[in-house]
Design an enzyme around this catalytic site. Structure first.
Site, mmCIF file in Angstrom:
data_model
loop_
_atom_site.group_PDB
_atom_site.id
_atom_site.type_symbol
_atom_site.label_atom_id
_atom_site.label_comp_id
_atom_site.label_asym_id
_atom_site.label_seq_id
_atom_site.Cartn_x
_atom_site.Cartn_y
_atom_site.Cartn_z
ATOM 1 N N ASP A 40 -31.003 34.092 13.139
ATOM 2 C CA ASP A 40 -29.785 33.607 13.793
ATOM 3 C C ASP A 40 -29.132 32.521 12.935
ATOM 4 O OD1 ASP A 40 -27.838 33.058 15.680
ATOM 5 O OD2 ASP A 40 -29.240 32.894 17.346
ATOM 6 N N ASP A 41 -27.922 32.795 12.444
ATOM 7 C CA ASP A 41 -27.146 31.809 11.670
ATOM 8 C C ASP A 41 -27.791 31.465 10.324
ATOM 9 O OD1 ASP A 41 -25.477 31.719 13.851
ATOM 10 O OD2 ASP A 41 -25.510 29.554 14.083
ATOM 11 N N CYS A 78 -22.556 35.976 16.687
ATOM 12 C CA CYS A 78 -23.821 36.255 17.380
ATOM 13 C C CYS A 78 -23.759 37.449 18.328
ATOM 14 C CB CYS A 78 -24.248 35.022 18.177
ATOM 15 S SG CYS A 78 -24.503 33.529 17.206
ATOM 16 N N ARG A 82 -24.983 41.596 17.901
ATOM 17 C CA ARG A 82 -26.003 42.192 18.759
ATOM 18 C C ARG A 82 -25.466 43.417 19.499
ATOM 19 N NH1 ARG A 82 -29.711 37.916 18.437
ATOM 20 N NH2 ARG A 82 -28.570 36.300 17.323
ATOM 21 N N LYS A 121 -33.670 36.488 21.720
ATOM 22 C CA LYS A 121 -32.317 36.211 22.191
ATOM 23 C C LYS A 121 -31.565 37.503 22.534
ATOM 24 C CE LYS A 121 -28.026 34.125 20.363
ATOM 25 N NZ LYS A 121 -27.498 33.215 19.329
ATOM 26 N N HIS A 123 -28.098 37.656 24.645
ATOM 27 C CA HIS A 123 -26.733 37.186 24.368
ATOM 28 C C HIS A 123 -25.659 38.263 24.464
ATOM 29 C CE1 HIS A 123 -24.053 34.243 21.862
ATOM 30 N NE2 HIS A 123 -23.927 34.071 23.181
ATOM 31 N N HIS A 206 -30.719 28.910 14.204
ATOM 32 C CA HIS A 206 -29.542 28.443 14.950
ATOM 33 C C HIS A 206 -29.781 27.019 15.472
ATOM 34 C CE1 HIS A 206 -26.496 28.303 18.156
ATOM 35 N NE2 HIS A 206 -25.994 29.445 17.727
ATOM 36 N N ASP A 312 -27.728 37.592 11.947
ATOM 37 C CA ASP A 312 -26.621 38.046 12.785
ATOM 38 C C ASP A 312 -25.254 37.602 12.273
ATOM 39 O OD1 ASP A 312 -26.858 35.351 13.376
ATOM 40 O OD2 ASP A 312 -26.744 35.604 15.549
ATOM 41 N N ASN A 313 -25.222 36.623 11.391
ATOM 42 C CA ASN A 313 -23.972 36.183 10.750
ATOM 43 C C ASN A 313 -24.344 35.250 9.612
ATOM 44 O OD1 ASN A 313 -23.750 34.733 13.878
ATOM 45 N ND2 ASN A 313 -24.121 33.396 12.113
ATOM 46 N N LYS A 353 -19.872 31.873 9.060
ATOM 47 C CA LYS A 353 -19.910 32.481 10.384
ATOM 48 C C LYS A 353 -18.520 32.496 11.005
ATOM 49 C CE LYS A 353 -21.957 31.443 14.963
ATOM 50 N NZ LYS A 353 -22.964 30.610 15.649
#
Length: 523
Positions: A40-41, A78, A82, A121, A123, A206, A312-313, A353
């Site tokens: 994540d991130d 994010c 997903r 996660k 989301h 993240h 994810d980014n 991002k």
């Protein structure tokens, strides 16, 4: 049960284009286990095997035994990433799973005889048990405190074990806990005579920047040279590793970001702990991935398990320093690093991002599958996107993508199978453009050409075969190509519900500050 009859002719043509299950091990008893691990991130160059200085021996091992894709992409945000990962659709088509007309990977694989597991996660809309997962542990929202599990914005508890509320114990740390349950679920899956699918969606790294003290101590002083020096060092390592060639230039430092040497000692003291804790979070993430690898080895499953790892980014540039006076790391800190360090983490790319530029969507991608990936340690330049994961697992599972689900017709898959790229049979993407749009930032990629725009700004054109880092806009030199690609983008936007270029031009620039105000934070 998902029905798979009454397939429209056009959809059959799409399935033909994607191709039926043609993997050598197509017999149901030989189908691979599939594990998708999402960070994540995380920035493009943070991992050791992608040129970073963070200690990531387990991901490095997967890269050495598999392949690295240097042109793989997410949706730069994010939830949106997903949604496309789970459905194989552009995120606008499902509105992050809130609209009908979609089916998830878990639903497809469960009907194909797989045990379906998730930890981490979520989301997106609904819940994992509602969308095909046999077991679930994790949180339903976008960000949590790593030590308490409570939602970062509201303070509510969105942690769940299957469909029941879960209260974190005193020794909770989310990166460890998600791995604990993932391994527990794998043990349960082994009691069945069928393959499994695990979606392990970590929230690290993240924000909030929180990590155990022993992990943080490992990185004290490691980034003291500052972002300018480290960007150059990463760039040179990537060149030596063969990850990048002359088509990748080191993009100029973000003009918003000052030189590291221009900062005062007090400003450096404020900013350095952020990247140190971030590195500790990535380190801890890697340790936990190592636990999963060890578990697979213990049960003699590593050889015929496809493991995909990506973010994810791109790196996150947000000004999020909400606990002044509290250093990043402990349970009571709520801090992110900003564009200063994000610019370094995305070396050598531009932006971050939420942007459609490479720094937003390009992710380090590792694929490991010893049974089928024979060129261990190879680097693939194949252009891939997360919408390709659904057609990939449909092929590997030797199953059929359904035409109907949940009482609605299902939209066709938007990607192409990655199996030919993973097994070395295909080196380039053909006849399948890639699109992005989030919050007015938008782009279309067709072969070597990328047409991209920030919200409230006009098109830029890049020839990625000579300028992968998007440093020289050549739109003025190719006006007809700009027109043709812009028309293709708008047709896609109208078909999927994304913002057209004209609407994006009218979207106000983001109000999200990308730099922490040091004069406010440093005394």
């Amino acid at each position: 049960m998902i029905r798979s009859t009454c397939v429209p002719f056009g959809f059959l043509m799409l399935l033909t284009a994607i191709g039926p299950a043609q993997v050598d091990a197509a017999e149901p008893s030989d189908r691979p286990n599939i594990i998708v691990i999402v960070a994540d991130d995380m920035g493009f160059s943070d991992l050791g095997c992608f040129g970073g200085e963070i200690d990531t021996p387990n991901l490095d091992r997967l890269a050495a035994g598999g392949l690295r894709m240097v042109d793989f992409h997410n949706n730069a945000k994010c939830s949106e990433t997903r949604a496309s990962l789970l459905t194989g659709l552009w995120h606008q088509q499902s509105r992050n799973l809130s609209k009908p007309g979609n089916v998830t990977i878990a639903e497809v694989l469960r009907d194909a005889g797989y045990t379906t597991l998730m930890s981490g996660k979520w989301h997106v809309a609904q819940t994992p048990p509602q969308r095909g997962f046999d077991r679930y542990f994790g949180f339903l929202s976008g960000a949590i405190n790593f030590y308490t599990g409570v939602d970062l914005r509201s303070g509510e508890n969105f942690m769940r074990l299957d469909d029941q509320e879960y209260k974190a114990p005193a020794d909770f740390y989310s990166t460890d806990a998600f791995t604990d349950y993932a391994i527990e679920f794998l043990d349960q899956a082994r009691t069945k005579d069928q393959p499994y699918f695990l979606y392990l969606a970590h929230n690290a790294p993240h924000y909030p920047l929180q990590a155990p003290p022993e992990d943080i101590a490992k990185y004290r002083g490691k980034f003291d040279a500052g972002w300018d020096v480290i960007r150059q060092q990463r760039f040179e390592r990537m060149q030596k590793m063969g990850l990048i060639d002359d088509s990748w230039k080191l993009s100029p430092r973000d003009p918003k970001v000052e030189t590291f040497d221009s900062l005062s000692d007090a400003e450096k003291k404020h900013l350095l702990p952020m990247i140190e804790v971030y590195a500790a979070m990535v380190d801890r993430l890697d340790k936990n991935i190592g636990r999963v690898i060890a578990d697979l080895e213990q049960h003699d499953e590593l050889d015929n398990t496809l493991i995909l790892f990506f973010s994810d980014n791109g790196a996150c540039p947000y000004d999020h320093d909400r606990t002044p006076g509290v250093a990043p790391g402990p349970v009571d800190s709520d801090i992110a690093y900003d564009a200063r360090w994000a610019n370094m983490c995305n070396t050598p790319l531009r932006l971050y991002k939420q942007y459609a530029h490479e720094g937003g969507s390009a992710t380090p991608m590792i694929a490991h599958w010893p049974a089928k990936i024979k060129a261990a340690g190879s680097i693939s330049k194949y252009t891939g996107h997360i919408v390709d994961v659904m057609p990939t697992v449909v092929e590997l599972a030797a199953t059929t993508y359904p035409a109907q689900a949940h009482g609605s017709d299902v939209l066709p898959m938007q990607g192409v199978s990655l199996v030919p790229a993973l097994t070395g049979r295909q080196s380039e993407r053909t006849d399948s453009p890639i699109y992005w749009e989030y919050s007015g930032n938008h782009a279309v990629r067709d072969g070597q050409w990328k047409l991209v725009a920030q919200r409230n700004r006009d098109w830029e054109l890049y020839d990625l075969s000579t300028d992968r880092s998007e440093t020289t806009d050549v739109s003025a030199d190719h006006p007809q190509r700009v027109i043709a690609m812009a028309q293709a983008y708008d047709q896609w936007a109208q078909r999927t519900g994304a913002k057209t270029h004209a609407k994006s031009m009218k979207t106000k620039p983001s109000s999200q500050s990308q730099l922490i105000n040091l004069s406010r934070q440093v005394r």
